[in-house]
Design a protein around this motif. Structure first.
Motif, short mmCIF file in Angstrom:
data_model
loop_
_atom_site.label_atom_id
_atom_site.label_comp_id
_atom_site.label_asym_id
_atom_site.label_seq_id
_atom_site.Cartn_x
_atom_site.Cartn_y
_atom_site.Cartn_z
N GLU A 31 0.83 -1.21 0.00
CA GLU A 31 0.00 0.00 0.00
C GLU A 31 0.86 1.25 0.00
N GLY A 47 -17.77 0.11 -1.64
CA GLY A 47 -16.89 0.82 -0.71
C GLY A 47 -17.29 0.66 0.75
N LYS A 86 -16.53 -4.52 2.54
CA LYS A 86 -16.74 -5.97 2.53
C LYS A 86 -15.44 -6.73 2.21
N SER A 87 -14.76 -6.30 1.11
CA SER A 87 -13.52 -7.00 0.73
C SER A 87 -12.46 -6.80 1.80
N THR A 88 -12.43 -5.62 2.37
CA THR A 88 -11.42 -5.34 3.40
C THR A 88 -11.63 -6.26 4.60
N GLN A 137 -12.19 -10.77 -5.81
CA GLN A 137 -12.81 -10.01 -6.89
C GLN A 137 -11.82 -9.82 -8.05
#
Ligand SMILES: Nc1ncnc2c1ncn2[C@@H]1O[C@H](COP(=O)(O)OP(=O)(O)OP(=O)(O)O)[C@@H](O)[C@H]1O
Length: 579
Positions: free
Chosen positions: A94, A365, A368-370, A410
């Protein structure tokens, strides 16, 4: 190696002595009208040729040896770098400073290691050459020796300074050069080619690249101008010193204090010594510069595997527990991608019992993926706790955790390798097990089209390499799902598994998924709420928080956000069906 360097180091001074003797003996013959022994001239000529050949032989052997060493070191350096990048915490990715560091650590390091290994020996060689040549010169005339010492001092200092300047410049220019490279990759890349044409971005991107390139090139050019001006200054001073000295030596010759052979040897020595001094100066500057740049590689390899916040508990590593009773418990989870960055997940608490089917829903945003990435232990710098059967996730080593979890992201990877590898990477140690492979592809609905490919499971996928077959988006997704099934893990996570699938394939996937995941814990992120109705637990997320949780029936009774979203989607279908 040391022996050859020593021999190499002594060749120039021996050459000087031979030159002097050769010229003097030729002069002697001329002065005696050919009455002297001619064979001695041939003897010196043969010696000089022999020396020249020896010099070339050693140089060639050194070049071959260096090429071999460079290959080995290249392999070792790259092995260590990819060894690090493939296990290091995702959090590093990141950080743009990490990429800058990675670029500096990777570029040209093997060459540097070779230079660093060769450097001290080469330096020893040059110093011996220098000392012996100065020694020989001084025997001809002391002034020649002093001039050479002067010739040496200046370039040494200037070149060390240039080395330092170059390193600072490269460090400062790395972000810019990465950006230049990024635009080039966009313009040359296969993934971006379609959109660039569609949106006619060529001119804009080329313009952006041009501007950045010019500013990068300007920086580099101003450095080159500066360093070459320094070098020109050194060369100018050297040339003047040499000319003065040669003039003095000619004058000495007219006074009969030097023989013609000595004069020739001194002239040759000046030329020779310039080369040697330049080599010493370059060695010093490159040793200095390389040591600074290799520091980048060493620092990179010393990155800790995890970025650990101070409040993270230190503890002994624990094996992944059997999921029998308590399941997965998340308590007051809070997470930001960057230190002091926006809070992405906040006050998240829920429990998943072993074998439960869980759906996570929410707008784009919402986090959910986090959340899923935190459950997978890919990001561990969160606050609050995540436990598997009461064992704190932070105490379970990443590799151990991954053995028991399978996931389709994803943005899943498309490996432009064979279909077998694409699926087998789910559990690479079973790559050659055909039965397992076919079973997993059937579950992921990829077997039917893989078996029709030119070489079935051994067909190369993608178009980057010759002979490859490109798949559709949905087919790639089926391959990724098959890969997840191939892993055969206790917990399966699917992040929008149906995004690229057609309605039949989607319905099929949910049905197969439900059948095949009996006894396994599954977590599925989906925007299609009709796929969630049978879930044991639905987590509804909004702005990084869980705002509702329960079964479909409970949430519908609650008549909150979930019910609204579900009704809107259902109305859409009814409207379409009626019209
Ligand atoms: N690698 C990252 N670094 C920094 N911020 C990120 C990163 N990935 C996601 N975010 C931010 O975290 C927030 C939540 O993103 P996340 O991908 O978890 O949402 P999501 O609910 O899965 O969304 P979607 O339904 O669109 O896939 C977003 O605001 C996003 O900008």
């Amino acid at each position: 190696m040391l022996g050859s360097k020593l021999v190499h180091a002594l060749i120039p001074s021996v050459q000087l002595l031979i030159t002097k003797e050769l010229v003097d003996s030729i002069n002697h013959i001329f002065q005696n009208n050919g009455q002297s022994d001619v064979y001695i001239v041939y003897y010196y000529l043969a010696a000089q040729t022999g020396l020249l050949l020896l010099d070339k032989m050693i140089t060639t052997a050194e070049l071959i040896n260096n090429a071999k060493m460079q290959q080995q070191i290249n392999y070792e350096v790259e092995r260590r770098i990819v060894g690090k990048t493939s296990v290091i915490s995702l959090s590093y990715f990141e950080n743009s400073k990490f990429y800058d560091h990675l670029m500096r650590a990777s570029s040209g390091q093997s060459q540097r290691v070779v230079e660093m290994l060769n450097g001290p020996l080469s330096m020893l060689q040059y110093i011996i050459t220098f000392t012996t040549v100065v020694g020989v010169l001084t025997t001809f005339h002391w002034l020649a020796g002093v001039t050479v010492l002067l010739l040496a001092a200046l370039p040494l200092v200037i070149n060390a300074y240039i080395g330092k300047m170059r390193y600072s410049l490269l460090k400062e220019a790395t972000p810019l050069s990465r950006r230049v490279q990024y635009y080039l990759n966009l313009l040359k890349g296969r993934d971006t080619a379609k959109e660039i044409r569609l949106f006619q971005l060529q001119d804009h991107l080329i313009q952006c690249w041009k501007q950045l390139f010019e500013s990068y090139a300007k920086k580099m050019l101003s450095f080159e101008i500066k360093t070459n001006a320094y070098r020109f200054g050194i060369d100018g001073i050297s040339a003047i010193l040499i000319s003065l000295n040669l003039a003095f030596i000619i004058w000495m010759g007219t006074k009969q204090k030097l023989s013609i052979g000595e004069y020739m040897a001194i002239s040759q020595a000046f030329m020779m010594i310039q080369g040697v001094v330049l080599s010493i100066a370059l060695s010093i500057s490159s040793l200095y510069e390389n040591s600074l740049q290799l520091r980048d590689l060493i620092d990179f390899l010393e990155y800790p595997l995890e970025i650990k916040p101070e409040d993270e508990p230190q503890g002994t590593e624990v094996a992944f527990p059997a999921m029998s009773d308590k399941g997965i418990k998340v308590d007051n989870l809070q997470f930001s991608y960057e230190e002091n960055g926006p809070i992405i997940l906040d006050q998240i608490s829920f429990q998943i019992e072993p074998g439960q089917k869980v759906a996570i829903v929410g707008n784009n945003g919402a986090g959910k993926s986090t959340l899923v990435k935190c459950l997978l232990g890919l990001y561990r710098s969160y606050k609050g706790s995540i436990t598997y059967e009461d064992v704190d996730l932070k105490h379970i080593p990443a590799q151990e955790l991954m053995q028991h979890i399978s996931a389709v992201f994803q943005d899943f990877a498309k490996y432009e390798l064979t279909a077998r590898e694409n699926i087998g990477f789910g559990r690479v140690e079973h790559l050659e097990m055909d039965d397992k492979m076919i079973a997993a592809s059937m579950k992921g609905d990829s077997h039917s089209f893989i078996s029709k490919l030119p070489c079935a499971y051994d067909t190369n996928l993608g178009r980057s390499f010759y002979g490859g077959t490109e798949l559709s988006g949905g087919q790639w997704q089926k391959i990724a799902i098959s890969r997840a099934f191939f892993r055969d893990a206790d917990i399966i996570i699917l992040d929008e598994p149906a995004a690229s699938l057609d309605p039949m394939a989607e319905a099929n996937l949910y049905k197969t998924f439900a059948e095949l995941s009996v006894g396994k814990t599954t977590i599925m992120i989906s925007h299609r709420l009709n796929s969630c109705v049978n879930a044991d637990l639905i987590l509804v997320m909004k702005s990084g928080r869980i705002i509702e949780q329960g079964t479909h029936a409970e949430l519908m009774r609650l008549n909150g956000e979930y019910a609204d979203m579900f009704n809107i989607q259902a109305e859409g279908f009814q409207f379409a069906a009626v019209n």
